[in-house]
Design an enzyme around this catalytic site. Structure first.
Site, mmCIF file in Angstrom:
data_model
loop_
_atom_site.group_PDB
_atom_site.id
_atom_site.type_symbol
_atom_site.label_atom_id
_atom_site.label_comp_id
_atom_site.label_asym_id
_atom_site.label_seq_id
_atom_site.Cartn_x
_atom_site.Cartn_y
_atom_site.Cartn_z
ATOM 1 N N LYS A 75 -55.767 -38.422 8.155
ATOM 2 C CA LYS A 75 -54.906 -37.394 8.756
ATOM 3 C C LYS A 75 -55.501 -36.021 8.466
ATOM 4 O O LYS A 75 -56.120 -35.797 7.415
ATOM 5 C CB LYS A 75 -53.499 -37.529 8.174
ATOM 6 C CG LYS A 75 -52.439 -36.648 8.827
ATOM 7 C CD LYS A 75 -51.073 -36.946 8.213
ATOM 8 C CE LYS A 75 -49.960 -36.085 8.790
ATOM 9 N NZ LYS A 75 -48.647 -36.397 8.195
ATOM 10 N N SER A 150 -44.928 -37.021 11.320
ATOM 11 C CA SER A 150 -46.011 -36.139 11.704
ATOM 12 C C SER A 150 -47.380 -36.811 11.777
ATOM 13 O O SER A 150 -48.340 -36.240 12.272
ATOM 14 C CB SER A 150 -46.098 -34.977 10.704
ATOM 15 O OG SER A 150 -46.410 -35.463 9.398
ATOM 16 N N SER A 174 -42.899 -39.488 7.844
ATOM 17 C CA SER A 174 -44.039 -39.165 8.702
ATOM 18 C C SER A 174 -45.100 -40.247 8.811
ATOM 19 O O SER A 174 -46.021 -40.119 9.614
ATOM 20 C CB SER A 174 -44.696 -37.859 8.238
ATOM 21 O OG SER A 174 -43.852 -36.766 8.504
#
Length: 486
Positions: A75, A150, A174
């Site tokens: 990420k 997210s 997330s």
């Protein structure tokens, strides 16, 4: 769901394919598929091929682990030395860390091959990944729908088979919510089980690095590698998990006590509710004991979460001022104006909203009324969860109150978006582990996720339950065809 890591590892060790060849297949797949899904925001292909060559040497010497030579993704808020890492925010444009996050350092030592950084909500603030400065990633199950957030890019990359696995971060759901929306597996470990060193902070008492993969076994293999105490993270805990991946083969769940809290199902549509209760019935038919419980304190979780998370974000994001790194406004007359204009131009609307809310609840005259009260209510939540786990081994709940939103959900009110976290935020507030596994598809063909929640540092039990379901359910969401899976 298919296991990818073990079969690929066996192919590498048998000489059926080299890591360089495997990496090139994933690079080709990314170049072909990523324009459709916008899962990656930056790539590290040259470094990946160098890592693959080194991995092949490790394999030849007999020094390989299960992850040696297998590509993966990080990420965009997890640091890796010299690689663009922007949290998908304009304010960090051009930022390249000078050190590795502990999780990446551990994986790199095992011979992992990083393909690039994945898309996300700006500074991990959102539930759709649409606040990214690079534009939203698209759900491979249906590109007219969001990936969730997210860690939406990580979920999309895994779902589309352009990464065997990926790391994400989970502050209020997330990892689990995008896993649910994309029909993959997502693990949020116990707070402290995995080092946060090198994770760019959002809410420091809530953040936790987690794993997204196509199967529970793959998730366990990665968790076995990245978990453990770290001298660089004082919140990390020295706990011996053993090898969870090896322990999964014993799928006997007789006598497992499963708690079902009615509050988790309030407001959930019948289609999702029926899917989750169908899964619970499968556990019961195989010897698990189902215990109906009540957790009225869950209704306090959402306001507690947003007060604490925004307060911590307000503090953590104070460092982005244009002075030391990242974006800096072009026109200013003095330092004060430069900082003001830099932050105004560099942060997106959602990040600004949370900074302002956090600053407000920490301000003089409001600290006691909001932040202090939220911290006290957090202790109540922790105590209630501790008490529940005196009678239950795990809890089962929906991962989200809905399947993937249509695109442009960000145009809805912020409160609507925040409500989508209602099932996941209690886990971060209390610090316990949880895993999201796909159950089945809804009538639109979108995946439904089930959340299995455990007591602190009992990742073994939740992954064992998830593995049992994965191996025994006839529903599941099916595999996405395409990408680089051999």
């Amino acid at each position: 769901m298919r296991e990818i890591i073990s079969p690929l590892s066996q192919m590498l060790k048998n000489g059926e394919i080299s890591s360089v060849e495997l990496t090139k297949k994933y690079i080709d797949a990314i170049e072909k598929e990523n324009p459709k899904y916008n899962a990656y925001v930056s790539t590290t292909f040259e470094k990946a091929l160098d890592s693959a060559k080194a991995a092949d040497e490790m394999i030849a010497k007999g020094e390989a682990s299960l992850l040696t030579g297998i590509p993966m993704a990080l990420k965009d808020n997890i640091c890796s030395d010299g690689d663009l890492t922007t949290c998908c925010s304009k304010i960090l444009e051009g930022f390249r860390p000078y050190y590795d996050a502990t999780v990446w350092s551990k994986l790199k030592t095992q011979g992992a091959v990083m393909l690039g950084k994945t898309n996300m909500d700006e500074f991990a603030m959102g539930s759709t990944s649409e606040t990214s400065c690079y534009g939203a990633p698209l759900n491979p199950r249906n590109v007219n729908h969001v990936t969730g957030g997210s860690s939406g890019g990580s979920a999309a990359a895994v779902c589309a088979n352009i990464a065997p696995y990926a790391l994400g971060s989970d502050t209020g759901g997330s990892v689990r919510q995008p896993a649910s929306f994309c029909g993959v597996v997502g693990l949020k470990p116990t707070y402290g089980a995995v080092s946060r060193y090198g994770l760019i902070a959002y809410g420091s008492s809530l953040d936790q690095i987690g794993v997204l993969a196509q199967s529970v076994k793959d998730t366990a293999i990665v968790f076995d590698t990245i978990s453990g105490v770290d001298a660089n993270d004082q919140t990390s805990v020295d706990f011996d998990f053993g090898s969870i991946a090896e322990s999964l083969e014993n799928t006997d769940i007789k006598g497992l006590k499963i708690g079902v809290a009615k509050e988790y199902f309030d407001g959930i549509n019948d289609e999702l509710k029926d899917a989750i209760f169908g899964a619970i019935k499968l556990f019961e038919e195989n010897g698990a004991e189902i215990i109906d419980i009540s957790l009225p304190v869950l209704k306090q979780a959402l306001p507690v979460y947003y007060i604490i998370a925004c307060a911590e974000a307000s503090s953590n994001l104070g460092r982005y001022d244009g002075i030391r790194y990242g974006y800096r406004t072009e026109n200013f007359s003095d330092v004060e104006e430069m900082i003001l204009k830099t932050r105004t131009e560099g942060f997106g609307d959602e990040v600004k909203r949370r900074i302002m809310l956090g600053t407000y609840v920490l301000s003089s005259g409001y600290y006691d009324a909001y932040y202090k009260k939220a911290c006290l209510l957090r202790q109540n939540l922790i105590a209630d969860f501790d008490e529940i786990f005196n009678t239950c081994d795990i809890l089962i709940a929906p991962t989200a109150p809905n399947t993937a939103f249509p695109l442009d959900f960000k145009s809805a009110s912020p409160v609507d978006m925040y409500l989508s976290d209602i099932a996941t935020v209690p886990i971060n507030i209390t610090g316990v582990p949880a895993i999201s596994v796909p159950v089945k598809n809804d009538s639109q063909g979108l995946p439904i996720g089930m959340q299995i929640i455990g007591k602190k540092f009992d990742e073994k039990t939740i992954m064992k339950a998830a593995y049992f379901y994965e191996k025994n359910s006839q529903d599941l969401v099916g595999n996405f065809e395409g990408g680089a899976v051999l």
